[in-house]
Design a protein around this motif. Sequence first.
Motif, PDB file in Angstrom:
ATOM      1  N   UNK A   9       0.939  -0.974  -0.003  1.00 59.08           N
ATOM      2  CA  UNK A   9       0.084   0.184  -0.148  1.00 59.08           C
ATOM      3  C   UNK A   9       0.724   1.047  -0.140  1.00 59.08           C
ATOM      4  N   UNK A  10       1.985   1.257   0.631  1.00 62.87           N
ATOM      5  CA  UNK A  10       2.959   2.265   0.541  1.00 62.87           C
ATOM      6  C   UNK A  10       3.544   2.237  -0.757  1.00 62.87           C
ATOM      7  N   UNK A  11       4.251   1.128  -0.947  1.00 58.39           N
ATOM      8  CA  UNK A  11       5.022   1.010  -2.244  1.00 58.39           C
ATOM      9  C   UNK A  11       4.271   1.563  -3.651  1.00 58.39           C
ATOM     10  N   UNK A  12       2.952   1.264  -3.573  1.00 59.40           N
ATOM     11  CA  UNK A  12       2.216   1.443  -4.903  1.00 59.40           C
ATOM     12  C   UNK A  12       1.800   3.001  -4.900  1.00 59.40           C
ATOM     13  N   UNK A  13       2.046   3.891  -4.002  1.00 60.15           N
ATOM     14  CA  UNK A  13       1.989   5.200  -3.909  1.00 60.15           C
ATOM     15  C   UNK A  13       3.122   5.922  -4.900  1.00 60.15           C
ATOM     16  N   UNK A  14       2.881   6.918  -5.564  1.00 55.45           N
ATOM     17  CA  UNK A  14       3.696   7.429  -6.282  1.00 55.45           C
ATOM     18  C   UNK A  14       4.623   8.624  -5.259  1.00 55.45           C
ATOM     19  N   UNK A  15       5.855   8.645  -5.102  1.00 53.30           N
ATOM     20  CA  UNK A  15       6.440   9.269  -4.214  1.00 53.30           C
ATOM     21  C   UNK A  15       7.851   9.827  -4.818  1.00 53.30           C
ATOM     22  N   UNK A  26      14.022  12.102  -7.865  1.00 54.31           N
ATOM     23  CA  UNK A  26      13.444  10.845  -8.223  1.00 54.31           C
ATOM     24  C   UNK A  26      12.248  10.371  -7.790  1.00 54.31           C
ATOM     25  N   UNK A  27      11.334   9.999  -8.807  1.00 54.24           N
ATOM     26  CA  UNK A  27       9.993   9.605  -8.434  1.00 54.24           C
ATOM     27  C   UNK A  27      10.051   7.992  -8.290  1.00 54.24           C
ATOM     28  N   UNK A  28       9.477   7.438  -7.503  1.00 53.16           N
ATOM     29  CA  UNK A  28       9.233   5.976  -7.223  1.00 53.16           C
ATOM     30  C   UNK A  28       7.947   5.551  -7.247  1.00 53.16           C
ATOM     31  N   UNK A  29       7.665   4.701  -7.626  1.00 50.57           N
ATOM     32  CA  UNK A  29       6.263   3.930  -7.793  1.00 50.57           C
ATOM     33  C   UNK A  29       6.455   2.318  -7.831  1.00 50.57           C
ATOM     34  N   UNK A  30       6.212   1.577  -6.894  1.00 51.09           N
ATOM     35  CA  UNK A  30       6.482  -0.036  -6.727  1.00 51.09           C
ATOM     36  C   UNK A  30       7.782  -0.050  -6.923  1.00 51.09           C
ATOM     37  N   UNK A  31       8.522  -0.915  -7.697  1.00 53.29           N
ATOM     38  CA  UNK A  31       9.775  -1.103  -7.819  1.00 53.29           C
ATOM     39  C   UNK A  31      10.654  -0.237  -9.016  1.00 53.29           C
ATOM     40  N   UNK A  32       9.715   0.520  -9.546  1.00 53.06           N
ATOM     41  CA  UNK A  32       9.882   1.388 -10.839  1.00 53.06           C
ATOM     42  C   UNK A  32      10.615   2.920 -10.161  1.00 53.06           C
ATOM     43  N   UNK A  33      11.801   3.377 -10.518  1.00 50.32           N
ATOM     44  CA  UNK A  33      12.315   4.606 -10.272  1.00 50.32           C
ATOM     45  C   UNK A  33      12.717   5.457 -11.373  1.00 50.32           C
ATOM     46  N   UNK A  54      -4.811   4.964  -9.601  1.00 47.05           N
ATOM     47  CA  UNK A  54      -3.688   4.158  -8.602  1.00 47.05           C
ATOM     48  C   UNK A  54      -3.498   2.887  -9.697  1.00 47.05           C
ATOM     49  N   UNK A  55      -4.393   2.220 -10.018  1.00 51.64           N
ATOM     50  CA  UNK A  55      -4.045   1.068 -10.897  1.00 51.64           C
ATOM     51  C   UNK A  55      -3.107   1.436 -12.287  1.00 51.64           C
ATOM     52  N   UNK A  56      -3.809   2.684 -12.854  1.00 52.35           N
ATOM     53  CA  UNK A  56      -3.328   2.960 -14.262  1.00 52.35           C
ATOM     54  C   UNK A  56      -1.851   3.331 -13.959  1.00 52.35           C
ATOM     55  N   UNK A  57      -1.767   4.184 -12.997  1.00 50.13           N
ATOM     56  CA  UNK A  57      -0.459   4.500 -12.374  1.00 50.13           C
ATOM     57  C   UNK A  57       0.809   3.645 -12.161  1.00 50.13           C
ATOM     58  N   UNK A  58       0.169   2.546 -11.441  1.00 51.77           N
ATOM     59  CA  UNK A  58       0.976   1.471 -11.310  1.00 51.77           C
ATOM     60  C   UNK A  58       1.434   0.581 -12.710  1.00 51.77           C
TER      61      UNK A  58
END
Length: 111
Positions: A9-15, A26-33, A54-58
């Motif tokens: 739930x935390x990793x799936x947020x765009x940070x 850097x922008x991180x979402x799941x394991x993509x940077x 959120x699903x589309x972003x992931x």
Amino acid sequence: KIDSSQAFLWLSQLRHRWDDVERDCFANICDAQFRYSHEYLGNTARLVITPLTDRCYITLSQALGMSLGGAPAGPAGTGKTETTKDMGRCLGKYVVVFNCSDQMDYRGLGR
């Protein structure tokens, strides 16, 4: 409730984060940077974030992280274009959208 920094739930947020070693954002979402591109896009309104957004972003970020592309599909008026452009804004990239048809050719793209 999130109880770990590795929770989905935390990793799936765009940070966004600042890296002191790289001295860049850097922008991180799941394991993509992604390195933030610093493209000035103006002070535009943001989309309302929904579970579908959120699903589309992931999905799009995972494809881009593997050097692939994405083409959201679905009924007209469901926010595909706006979601794609908003994700580009989050990454600091200018996004150009083409509405393709069978009449489009290479000369039309060059105009």
